[in-house]
Design an enzyme around this catalytic site. Structure first.
Site, PDB file in Angstrom:
ATOM      1  N   ARG A   1       3.534 -18.458  78.979  1.00  0.00           N
ATOM      2  CA  ARG A   1       3.767 -19.796  79.554  1.00  0.00           C
ATOM      3  C   ARG A   1       5.226 -20.208  79.455  1.00  0.00           C
ATOM      4  NH1 ARG A   1      -1.209 -20.138  77.304  1.00  0.00           N
ATOM      5  NH2 ARG A   1      -0.363 -20.969  75.374  1.00  0.00           N
TER       6      ARG A   1
ATOM      7  N   GLU B   1      -2.664 -15.906  62.155  1.00  0.00           N
ATOM      8  CA  GLU B   1      -3.730 -16.263  61.214  1.00  0.00           C
ATOM      9  C   GLU B   1      -4.297 -15.041  60.483  1.00  0.00           C
ATOM     10  OE1 GLU B   1      -7.546 -19.239  61.058  1.00  0.00           O
ATOM     11  OE2 GLU B   1      -6.664 -18.707  62.979  1.00  0.00           O
TER      12      GLU B   1
HETATM   13  P1  AMP Z   1       3.229 -20.790  66.898  1.00  0.00           P
HETATM   14  O1  AMP Z   1       3.826 -19.426  66.705  1.00  0.00           O
HETATM   15  O2  AMP Z   1       2.155 -21.097  65.922  1.00  0.00           O
HETATM   16  O3  AMP Z   1       4.299 -21.866  66.938  1.00  0.00           O
HETATM   17  O4  AMP Z   1       2.496 -20.777  68.301  1.00  0.00           O
HETATM   18  C1  AMP Z   1       3.231 -20.882  69.449  1.00  0.00           C
HETATM   19  C2  AMP Z   1       2.628 -20.115  70.591  1.00  0.00           C
HETATM   20  O5  AMP Z   1       1.215 -20.199  70.629  1.00  0.00           O
HETATM   21  C3  AMP Z   1       3.154 -20.708  71.880  1.00  0.00           C
HETATM   22  O6  AMP Z   1       3.654 -19.636  72.670  1.00  0.00           O
HETATM   23  C4  AMP Z   1       1.984 -21.403  72.509  1.00  0.00           C
HETATM   24  O7  AMP Z   1       1.866 -21.015  73.846  1.00  0.00           O
HETATM   25  C5  AMP Z   1       0.764 -20.988  71.714  1.00  0.00           C
HETATM   26  N1  AMP Z   1       0.010 -22.124  71.133  1.00  0.00           N
HETATM   27  C6  AMP Z   1      -0.138 -22.393  69.816  1.00  0.00           C
HETATM   28  N2  AMP Z   1      -0.915 -23.454  69.601  1.00  0.00           N
HETATM   29  C7  AMP Z   1      -1.268 -23.904  70.817  1.00  0.00           C
HETATM   30  C8  AMP Z   1      -2.064 -25.014  71.285  1.00  0.00           C
HETATM   31  N3  AMP Z   1      -2.666 -25.865  70.444  1.00  0.00           N
HETATM   32  N4  AMP Z   1      -2.195 -25.182  72.618  1.00  0.00           N
HETATM   33  C9  AMP Z   1      -1.597 -24.342  73.477  1.00  0.00           C
HETATM   34  N5  AMP Z   1      -0.845 -23.286  73.112  1.00  0.00           N
HETATM   35  C10 AMP Z   1      -0.674 -23.067  71.797  1.00  0.00           C
END
Ligand code: AMP
Length: 181
Positions: free
Chosen positions: A69, A106
């Site tokens: 995205r 996770e």
């Molecule tokens: P993080 O590494 O935990 O910051 O997760 C970021 C990535 O996961 C991004 O590329 C987002 O597209 C996706 N992502 C994580 N949480 C969500 C959420 N609640 N809704 C949509 N996309 C998410």
């Protein structure tokens, strides 16, 4: 840097259009679905304009987007800034020599890659993704950019999930999000 001023009308309209999808992709996660924003011509243009506006004049050479995205936003923002676009992809997708960075998810680890010749030494790179959650993905992407000799001129997100405190993982970089939850 968190912007102190009130969000403008366009940002509020974009925020209203983001759709919460509970328990996707698994139980307990509220997925922020941006497709209602993307399919609306006015909101899509507003989103790209708002992101690009903040970085106009900052001499951005490249906008790096994180699969998948992040790509949707990074390419038009790059065009608006007269910058190039660089894809940061899941492992095994890029055809030439890559740098790889692992990050914790996770259960276990995930990896992202970027071409070694994506940009030149000292180029100013804006990193862009749709959502900042725990910050693991973005901090790995920052390491990739710096490994390749780029300077992270900014880190931008359409959406920041404040309660996950991902920003803390991004050090003293200039971090900006258009909308927050
Ligand atoms: P993080 O590494 O935990 O910051 O997760 C970021 C990535 O996961 C991004 O590329 C987002 O597209 C996706 N992502 C994580 N949480 C969500 C959420 N609640 N809704 C949509 N996309 C998410």
């Amino acid at each position: 840097m968190s912007e102190k001023k009130e969000p403008n009308g366009m940002i509020l309209r974009i925020k209203k259009a983001v759709r919460d999808v509970p328990d996707f992709p698994k139980k307990g996660i509220v997925f922020k679905d941006i497709t209602p924003v993307l399919r609306d011509p006015t909101l899509l243009k507003g989103l790209v304009d708002e992101l690009a506006r903040r970085y106009a004049g900052l001499k951005i050479d490249y906008v790096a987007g994180i699969e998948s995205r992040g790509f949707i936003l990074a390419a038009p923002v790059a065009t608006a800034l007269s910058a190039g676009f660089v894809p940061i992809r899941k492992k095994g997708k890029l055809p030439c020599e890559t740098y790889r960075e692992d990050f914790k998810v996770e259960y276990g680890t995930d990896s992202i890659e970027m071409h070694k010749d994506a940009f030149g030494l000292g180029n100013r790179v804006l990193l862009l993704d749709d959502v900042l959650a725990t910050g693991g993905t973005a901090s790995a992407a920052i390491r990739l950019i710096e490994k390749a000799g780029g300077r992270v001129a900014g880190v931008a997100f359409m959406i920041e999930l404040n309660f996950l405190e991902g920003r803390a993982k991004l050090g003293d970089r200039d971090v900006y999000s258009l909308i927050q939850y």
